[in-house]
Design a protein around this motif. Structure first.
Motif, PDB file in Angstrom:
ATOM      1  N   PHE A 157     -11.907  65.398 -29.900  1.00 46.53           N
ATOM      2  CA  PHE A 157     -11.524  64.004 -30.161  1.00 46.53           C
ATOM      3  C   PHE A 157     -11.260  63.253 -28.858  1.00 46.53           C
ATOM      4  CE2 PHE A 157      -9.936  65.130 -34.613  1.00 46.53           C
ATOM      5  CZ  PHE A 157     -11.090  64.657 -35.209  1.00 46.53           C
ATOM      6  N   VAL A 158     -10.600  63.911 -27.906  1.00 41.09           N
ATOM      7  CA  VAL A 158     -10.301  63.257 -26.627  1.00 41.09           C
ATOM      8  C   VAL A 158     -11.592  62.982 -25.857  1.00 41.09           C
ATOM      9  CG1 VAL A 158      -9.188  63.596 -24.383  1.00 41.09           C
ATOM     10  CG2 VAL A 158      -7.977  64.202 -26.472  1.00 41.09           C
ATOM     11  N   ILE A 159     -12.508  63.944 -25.850  1.00 41.13           N
ATOM     12  CA  ILE A 159     -13.768  63.766 -25.118  1.00 41.13           C
ATOM     13  C   ILE A 159     -14.618  62.661 -25.747  1.00 41.13           C
ATOM     14  CG2 ILE A 159     -15.970  64.891 -24.555  1.00 41.13           C
ATOM     15  CD1 ILE A 159     -14.356  67.520 -24.270  1.00 41.13           C
ATOM     16  N   PHE A 160     -14.715  62.667 -27.069  1.00 42.11           N
ATOM     17  CA  PHE A 160     -15.599  61.720 -27.745  1.00 42.11           C
ATOM     18  C   PHE A 160     -14.904  60.437 -28.210  1.00 42.11           C
ATOM     19  CE2 PHE A 160     -17.890  65.767 -28.474  1.00 42.11           C
ATOM     20  CZ  PHE A 160     -19.054  65.428 -27.812  1.00 42.11           C
ATOM     21  N   SER A 161     -13.639  60.254 -27.894  1.00 45.80           N
ATOM     22  CA  SER A 161     -12.922  59.067 -28.372  1.00 45.80           C
ATOM     23  C   SER A 161     -13.530  57.747 -27.857  1.00 45.80           C
ATOM     24  CB  SER A 161     -11.442  59.144 -28.015  1.00 45.80           C
ATOM     25  OG  SER A 161     -11.253  59.091 -26.621  1.00 45.80           O
ATOM     26  N   PRO A 162     -14.068  57.688 -26.623  1.00 43.09           N
ATOM     27  CA  PRO A 162     -14.696  56.424 -26.221  1.00 43.09           C
ATOM     28  C   PRO A 162     -15.894  56.053 -27.095  1.00 43.09           C
ATOM     29  CG  PRO A 162     -14.262  57.758 -24.284  1.00 43.09           C
ATOM     30  CD  PRO A 162     -13.984  58.612 -25.487  1.00 43.09           C
ATOM     31  N   VAL A 163     -16.475  57.019 -27.763  1.00 44.69           N
ATOM     32  CA  VAL A 163     -17.603  56.745 -28.654  1.00 44.69           C
ATOM     33  C   VAL A 163     -17.121  56.629 -30.101  1.00 44.69           C
ATOM     34  CG1 VAL A 163     -19.771  57.690 -29.532  1.00 44.69           C
ATOM     35  CG2 VAL A 163     -19.189  57.950 -27.122  1.00 44.69           C
ATOM     36  N   VAL A 187     -14.072  55.865 -31.482  1.00 42.33           N
ATOM     37  CA  VAL A 187     -13.233  54.723 -31.874  1.00 42.33           C
ATOM     38  C   VAL A 187     -14.079  53.468 -32.107  1.00 42.33           C
ATOM     39  CG1 VAL A 187     -11.363  53.209 -31.122  1.00 42.33           C
ATOM     40  CG2 VAL A 187     -11.147  55.664 -30.827  1.00 42.33           C
ATOM     41  N   PRO A 188     -14.936  53.072 -31.169  1.00 46.00           N
ATOM     42  CA  PRO A 188     -15.782  51.908 -31.463  1.00 46.00           C
ATOM     43  C   PRO A 188     -16.719  52.131 -32.646  1.00 46.00           C
ATOM     44  CG  PRO A 188     -15.810  52.372 -29.114  1.00 46.00           C
ATOM     45  CD  PRO A 188     -15.116  53.505 -29.784  1.00 46.00           C
ATOM     46  N   ALA A 189     -17.196  53.371 -32.817  1.00 43.91           N
ATOM     47  CA  ALA A 189     -18.081  53.661 -33.956  1.00 43.91           C
ATOM     48  C   ALA A 189     -17.335  53.505 -35.273  1.00 43.91           C
ATOM     49  CB  ALA A 189     -18.650  55.065 -33.825  1.00 43.91           C
ATOM     50  N   VAL A 190     -16.114  53.988 -35.338  1.00 47.17           N
ATOM     51  CA  VAL A 190     -15.312  53.858 -36.567  1.00 47.17           C
ATOM     52  C   VAL A 190     -15.010  52.391 -36.846  1.00 47.17           C
ATOM     53  CG1 VAL A 190     -13.049  54.352 -37.575  1.00 47.17           C
ATOM     54  CG2 VAL A 190     -14.344  56.173 -36.478  1.00 47.17           C
ATOM     55  N   ILE A 191     -14.642  51.641 -35.800  1.00 42.94           N
ATOM     56  CA  ILE A 191     -14.358  50.209 -35.991  1.00 42.94           C
ATOM     57  C   ILE A 191     -15.613  49.482 -36.464  1.00 42.94           C
ATOM     58  CG2 ILE A 191     -13.773  48.080 -34.771  1.00 42.94           C
ATOM     59  CD1 ILE A 191     -11.876  49.779 -33.024  1.00 42.94           C
ATOM     60  N   THR A 192     -16.756  49.791 -35.854  1.00 41.16           N
ATOM     61  CA  THR A 192     -18.012  49.152 -36.253  1.00 41.16           C
ATOM     62  C   THR A 192     -18.354  49.478 -37.697  1.00 41.16           C
ATOM     63  OG1 THR A 192     -18.800  49.273 -33.982  1.00 41.16           O
ATOM     64  CG2 THR A 192     -20.452  48.943 -35.694  1.00 41.16           C
ATOM     65  N   MET A 193     -18.220  50.737 -38.075  1.00 41.15           N
ATOM     66  CA  MET A 193     -18.533  51.131 -39.448  1.00 41.15           C
ATOM     67  C   MET A 193     -17.579  50.464 -40.440  1.00 41.15           C
ATOM     68  SD  MET A 193     -21.234  52.827 -39.316  1.00 41.15           S
ATOM     69  CE  MET A 193     -21.310  53.321 -41.008  1.00 41.15           C
TER      70      MET A 193
END
Length: 146
Positions: free
Chosen positions: A59-65, A67-73
């Motif tokens: 989660f820490v490694i992929f959070s920059p991807v 979080v925006p993906a979840v917000i976009t979805m």
């Protein structure tokens, strides 16, 4: 109060009448069921801690991807749901208006007619008040000027 003591005595007397083997079987069943559920609870808690320990670095490694993906979805989903809802509402209103105009008596037409008549009567009442106020105002101005 006496009834409570009698029921309590009957309950105790009833449990004393049961053979000892039945009481032992009931206790063993309760202990087995309770212990199994407690063991299952502990296993699930351990699995949750292990899974969280493994997943946290991901989660820490992929959070920059992520979080925006979840917000976009979430925004896309909300937009599609709102768009669909407004589309259904628009089609419903347009079909109601079509039925009303063609004289097919859609549901709620009587309420619409009642509201229209009430607004028309209030508009007439306000018009009459304005005319009365205008007449009183002109009479008052004439008296002040003379």
């Amino acid at each position: 109060m006496a009834e409570h003591y009698q029921q309590s005595y009957q309950t105790q007397h009833h449990t004393q009448q049961q053979p000892r083997s039945h009481q032992v079987v009931k206790a063993a069943t309760a202990v087995t069921a309770g212990g199994s559920l407690l063991l299952l609870s502990c296993l699930i808690m351990a699995a949750t801690v292990i899974a969280l320990t493994i997943a946290t670095p991901l989660f820490v490694i992929f959070s920059p991807v992520l979080v925006p993906a979840v917000i976009t979805m979430a925004l896309l989903t909300t937009g599609f749901i709102a768009s669909g809802g407004f589309g259904v509402a628009a089609i419903t209103v347009l079909s109601w208006i079509y039925r009303f105009v063609t004289g097919k008596h859609p549901p709620g037409e009587d309420q619409f007619d009642y509201a229209r008549n009430k607004l028309a009567s209030k508009a007439r009442e306000m018009k009459d008040r304005v005319e009365q106020y205008g007449q009183q105002h002109t009479v008052t101005q004439q008296h002040q000027s003379s």
